[in-house]
Design a protein around this motif. Structure first.
Motif, mmCIF file in Angstrom:
data_model
loop_
_atom_site.group_PDB
_atom_site.id
_atom_site.type_symbol
_atom_site.label_atom_id
_atom_site.label_comp_id
_atom_site.label_asym_id
_atom_site.label_seq_id
_atom_site.Cartn_x
_atom_site.Cartn_y
_atom_site.Cartn_z
ATOM 1 N N LYS A 102 0.808 -1.209 0.000
ATOM 2 C CA LYS A 102 0.000 0.000 0.000
ATOM 3 C C LYS A 102 0.850 1.272 0.000
ATOM 4 O O LYS A 102 0.479 2.282 -0.604
ATOM 5 C CB LYS A 102 -0.965 -0.020 1.187
ATOM 6 C CG LYS A 102 -2.050 -1.084 1.042
ATOM 7 C CD LYS A 102 -2.968 -1.128 2.234
ATOM 8 C CE LYS A 102 -4.155 -2.035 1.978
ATOM 9 N NZ LYS A 102 -3.781 -3.393 1.585
ATOM 10 N N THR A 119 -0.852 10.098 2.989
ATOM 11 C CA THR A 119 -0.495 8.884 3.724
ATOM 12 C C THR A 119 0.850 9.082 4.404
ATOM 13 O O THR A 119 1.756 9.692 3.828
ATOM 14 C CB THR A 119 -0.422 7.675 2.765
ATOM 15 O OG1 THR A 119 -1.684 7.528 2.099
ATOM 16 C CG2 THR A 119 -0.089 6.395 3.516
ATOM 17 N N VAL A 140 -7.359 6.452 8.703
ATOM 18 C CA VAL A 140 -7.530 5.013 8.506
ATOM 19 C C VAL A 140 -6.154 4.384 8.675
ATOM 20 O O VAL A 140 -5.186 4.807 8.041
ATOM 21 C CB VAL A 140 -8.097 4.714 7.107
ATOM 22 C CG1 VAL A 140 -8.154 3.209 6.865
ATOM 23 C CG2 VAL A 140 -9.490 5.320 6.956
ATOM 24 N N LYS A 142 -3.972 1.061 8.181
ATOM 25 C CA LYS A 142 -4.044 -0.124 7.330
ATOM 26 C C LYS A 142 -2.838 -1.034 7.564
ATOM 27 O O LYS A 142 -1.741 -0.547 7.840
ATOM 28 C CB LYS A 142 -4.040 0.282 5.851
ATOM 29 C CG LYS A 142 -5.182 1.163 5.405
ATOM 30 C CD LYS A 142 -5.063 1.446 3.916
ATOM 31 C CE LYS A 142 -6.269 2.202 3.381
ATOM 32 N NZ LYS A 142 -6.180 2.377 1.905
ATOM 33 N N GLY A 149 -10.247 -5.423 2.897
ATOM 34 C CA GLY A 149 -10.610 -4.563 4.011
ATOM 35 C C GLY A 149 -10.308 -5.138 5.378
ATOM 36 O O GLY A 149 -10.669 -4.536 6.402
ATOM 37 N N ILE A 152 -8.257 -3.187 8.681
ATOM 38 C CA ILE A 152 -8.252 -1.736 8.518
ATOM 39 C C ILE A 152 -9.171 -1.124 9.573
ATOM 40 O O ILE A 152 -10.313 -1.556 9.740
ATOM 41 C CB ILE A 152 -8.721 -1.330 7.109
ATOM 42 C CG1 ILE A 152 -7.790 -1.922 6.049
ATOM 43 C CG2 ILE A 152 -8.774 0.182 6.979
ATOM 44 C CD1 ILE A 152 -8.230 -1.629 4.630
ATOM 45 N N LYS A 209 -16.544 1.130 5.456
ATOM 46 C CA LYS A 209 -15.876 0.142 4.617
ATOM 47 C C LYS A 209 -16.803 -0.270 3.478
ATOM 48 O O LYS A 209 -17.983 -0.554 3.697
ATOM 49 C CB LYS A 209 -15.482 -1.095 5.428
ATOM 50 C CG LYS A 209 -14.314 -0.874 6.369
ATOM 51 C CD LYS A 209 -13.859 -2.184 6.986
ATOM 52 C CE LYS A 209 -12.715 -1.983 7.963
ATOM 53 N NZ LYS A 209 -12.216 -3.273 8.522
ATOM 54 N N GLU A 259 -6.841 2.292 -4.024
ATOM 55 C CA GLU A 259 -6.014 1.095 -4.163
ATOM 56 C C GLU A 259 -6.073 0.587 -5.597
ATOM 57 O O GLU A 259 -7.040 0.855 -6.331
ATOM 58 C CB GLU A 259 -6.480 -0.019 -3.214
ATOM 59 C CG GLU A 259 -6.223 0.273 -1.746
ATOM 60 C CD GLU A 259 -6.479 -0.964 -0.865
ATOM 61 O OE1 GLU A 259 -6.561 -2.070 -1.411
ATOM 62 O OE2 GLU A 259 -6.584 -0.774 0.348
#
Length: 293
Positions: A102, A119, A140, A142, A149, A152, A209, A259
């Motif tokens: 990610k 991020t 969020v 991760k 998901g 997360i 989500k 993503e």
């Protein structure tokens, strides 16, 4: 044409690929990645269940299961061995690695000029807390590597952030922290094959989500030119031959690419739209369309 599938024998996606191949009069079989055996200075260079994969024309990758660092590295090296032997691996080892990471994906998307949430990735607890504040106190968190998901969490409270980050510290995890994008419990999943969008759906969840694996419901969606452009560009950025691109339409009316899934599922897409993504992928590969990655 000699074809093999690396994945779960009897799994829904594997069976859909086998059916799509059969409709093109191509026989194939499926082998778990855990059955890979490699040889140096001997042939076959790579087998699965005793079957020489380096004699295949195409190997579809449907699953790379979790494992130790050594196991994962070996599996990816094995895919590269096939590529060096002239086998077309779909998706390539490079694309799979890019899509599953990610941090790397977010960085590549941003560097390519695509809109993606801010991020911060860090190792230290103190840096994670600073990132929570830097990203506005609604984030969020991760797993660096993950799918569907799972794992997360959304953190909107400083005390919760403190406890969550301490727990991650105990496991020696990397902190991957992303600003939360308000999106009305909806996102867009776009399925790309080659240089075209073959289908898209709007996913709507009961909470924030929107993964189908988390219970979100899909409905057919007609992507506008901007969504198509973002999806094709994002797929090219990670070097994927096919991908599931997740896009949020924020409450501010702006799109964000979240993503790029390089071992994407398509079961929910088929239920929502009727699009047979497996057939689209098989047709793309069998018709010999060149791919440079």
């Amino acid at each position: 044409m000699r074809v093999a599938i690396l994945g779960q024998k009897g799994g829904w996606h594997t069976e859909s690929l086998l059916s799509a191949l059969a409709r093109r009069d191509v026989e194939a079989d499926c082998y778990p990645v855990t059955q890979l055996t490699a040889r140096v200075s001997r042939r076959p260079r790579l087998t699965a269940g005793g079957v020489p994969l380096d004699e295949c024309d195409v190997v579809f990758v449907r699953a790379i299961p979790t494992g130790s660092l050594e196991q994962v590295i070996f599996r990816m090296d094995a895919l590269r061995t096939l590529e060096h032997a002239g086998v077309r691996v779909v998706n390539s080892a490079m694309a799979i690695e890019h899509g599953v990471d990610k941090y790397y994906t977010s960085g590549r998307l941003h560097d390519a000029g695509l809109p993606t949430p801010r991020t911060v990735v860090a190792e230290r607890f103190e840096d994670a807390l600073a990132a929570y504040d830097e990203l506005g106190g609604d984030v969020v968190v991760k797993p660096l590597f993950g799918s569907e998901g799972r794992g997360i969490v959304r953190v909107t409270d400083a005390d919760t952030a403190y406890r969550a980050f301490r727990a991650l510290e105990l496991g020696r995890y990397i902190y991957c922290i992303q600003e939360f994008v308000p999106h009305g419990h909806e996102d867009i999943r776009v399925f790309v094959v080659g240089e075209r969008v073959v289908g898209a759906m709007l996913r709507r969840g009961d909470g924030w989500k929107t993964n189908a694996a988390q219970g979100a419901k899909g409905e057919a969606f007609a992507p506008d030119a901007r969504v198509v452009d973002l999806s094709l560009h994002a797929t090219r950025v990670v070097g994927a031959e096919h991908a599931g691109v997740d896009i949020l339409l924020g409450d501010d009316g702006e799109y964000s690419v979240i993503e790029v899934n390089t071992i994407p599922g398509w079961r929910a897409l088929r239920a929502a739209t009727g699009v047979d993504a497996a057939q689209c992928l098989v047709d793309h590969v069998i018709e010999g369309q060149a791919w440079s990655g």
